[in-house]
Scaffold this active site. Sequence first.
Site, PDB file in Angstrom:
ATOM      1  N   ASP A 112     -15.136   2.322  30.206  1.00  0.00           N
ATOM      2  CA  ASP A 112     -14.628   1.189  29.427  1.00  0.00           C
ATOM      3  C   ASP A 112     -13.107   1.056  29.557  1.00  0.00           C
ATOM      4  OD1 ASP A 112     -14.707  -0.951  27.771  1.00  0.00           O
ATOM      5  OD2 ASP A 112     -15.032   0.175  25.929  1.00  0.00           O
ATOM      6  N   ASN A 119     -24.214  -7.299  29.950  1.00  0.00           N
ATOM      7  CA  ASN A 119     -23.067  -7.746  30.763  1.00  0.00           C
ATOM      8  C   ASN A 119     -23.329  -9.054  31.522  1.00  0.00           C
ATOM      9  OD1 ASN A 119     -21.869  -4.400  31.602  1.00  0.00           O
ATOM     10  ND2 ASN A 119     -21.216  -5.779  29.973  1.00  0.00           N
TER      11      ASN A 119
HETATM   12  C1  FPP Z   1     -16.303  -2.131  30.891  1.00  0.00           C
HETATM   13  O1  FPP Z   1     -14.917  -2.394  30.772  1.00  0.00           O
HETATM   14  C2  FPP Z   1     -16.622  -1.961  32.309  1.00  0.00           C
HETATM   15  C3  FPP Z   1     -17.591  -2.630  32.968  1.00  0.00           C
HETATM   16  C4  FPP Z   1     -18.510  -3.605  32.351  1.00  0.00           C
HETATM   17  C5  FPP Z   1     -17.806  -2.388  34.425  1.00  0.00           C
HETATM   18  C6  FPP Z   1     -17.758  -0.962  34.849  1.00  0.00           C
HETATM   19  C7  FPP Z   1     -17.812  -0.887  36.309  1.00  0.00           C
HETATM   20  C8  FPP Z   1     -16.970  -0.160  37.080  1.00  0.00           C
HETATM   21  C9  FPP Z   1     -15.938   0.739  36.559  1.00  0.00           C
HETATM   22  C10 FPP Z   1     -17.147  -0.204  38.540  1.00  0.00           C
HETATM   23  C11 FPP Z   1     -17.944   1.004  38.949  1.00  0.00           C
HETATM   24  C12 FPP Z   1     -18.212   0.946  40.348  1.00  0.00           C
HETATM   25  C13 FPP Z   1     -19.219   1.577  40.956  1.00  0.00           C
HETATM   26  C14 FPP Z   1     -19.231   1.547  42.404  1.00  0.00           C
HETATM   27  C15 FPP Z   1     -20.302   2.299  40.253  1.00  0.00           C
HETATM   28  P1  FPP Z   1     -14.450  -3.801  30.246  1.00  0.00           P
HETATM   29  O2  FPP Z   1     -14.396  -4.733  31.393  1.00  0.00           O
HETATM   30  O3  FPP Z   1     -15.336  -4.223  29.115  1.00  0.00           O
HETATM   31  O4  FPP Z   1     -13.000  -3.500  29.732  1.00  0.00           O
HETATM   32  P2  FPP Z   1     -12.282  -4.119  28.446  1.00  0.00           P
HETATM   33  O5  FPP Z   1     -13.073  -3.652  27.251  1.00  0.00           O
HETATM   34  O6  FPP Z   1     -10.917  -3.547  28.503  1.00  0.00           O
HETATM   35  O7  FPP Z   1     -12.303  -5.613  28.609  1.00  0.00           O
END
Ligand code: FPP
Length: 236
Positions: free
Chosen positions: A24, A72
């Site tokens: 996250d 998501n």
């Molecule tokens: C949540 O942070 C993150 C996600 C929904 C995506 C996670 C995916 C990755 C880290 C890529 C992984 C890659 C591979 C190849 C497995 P957020 O976007 O909700 O962050 P925020 O809360 O700060 O907006």
Amino acid sequence: MALFKKEHEAAFKELPRHIGIIMDGNGRWAKKRGLPRTAGHRKGADAFEKICRECNRLKIKEVTFYAFSTENWNRPKSEVQALMQLFHDFLIEAKTRLSETENIRVRFIGDRGVLDSGLIKLMDEAEADTAQRTGTLVNIAINYGGRQEIVYAVNKLIAAGRQNVTENDISENIYTSPDCDLIIRPSGEKRLSNFMLWQAAYSEFQYSRVLWPDFDEHDLHRALHEFENRNRRFGK
Ligand code: FPP
């Protein structure tokens, strides 16, 4: 800071068998730098790779990463597309990036039925290519939800003719091993967000304020040291 980080490099008395990681903070990481959210996800993929390697080096048996939840899909279409492209690119590069010498086994969990057929093919290939490896088992949760996983297990049992089910049956039919010892959630949020609901029954939780793209080996070590100092009683 360097000194503080160094003290977390000490050996571990006891390591978790199965770790769950909620990646996250990618969006906030990007926002702080005036970059698009997708830049945060890309940097998050680098952190993912780094932590896979370190878990394998430490001989952790299993790590489950929450990469894309069933919820998501409600994000803007452009962000969903960018994340799918990121998984695709990772899988194209995976053969060299998580090389054979590292011995990491990759498995995807979640409902892959609705994913793009090209992506599904790459996922199947990555699983087949790494199936014989004996290092850390890395589960990547895509289109995954903890509730969906329990329903999936129950439906599997119904399809096999079962009319009632036990806890053991569910444990044997979910995607991962039945228990997760430690769940790590960076970025300051303190919730489970539909991640490994069944496996989390006796998990220890570790929260930190670091944003996932900045999460590194030292942050993992800090979480592991916290874990080894917990008094796990399992209700006793
Ligand atoms: C949540 O942070 C993150 C996600 C929904 C995506 C996670 C995916 C990755 C880290 C890529 C992984 C890659 C591979 C190849 C497995 P957020 O976007 O909700 O962050 P925020 O809360 O700060 O907006």
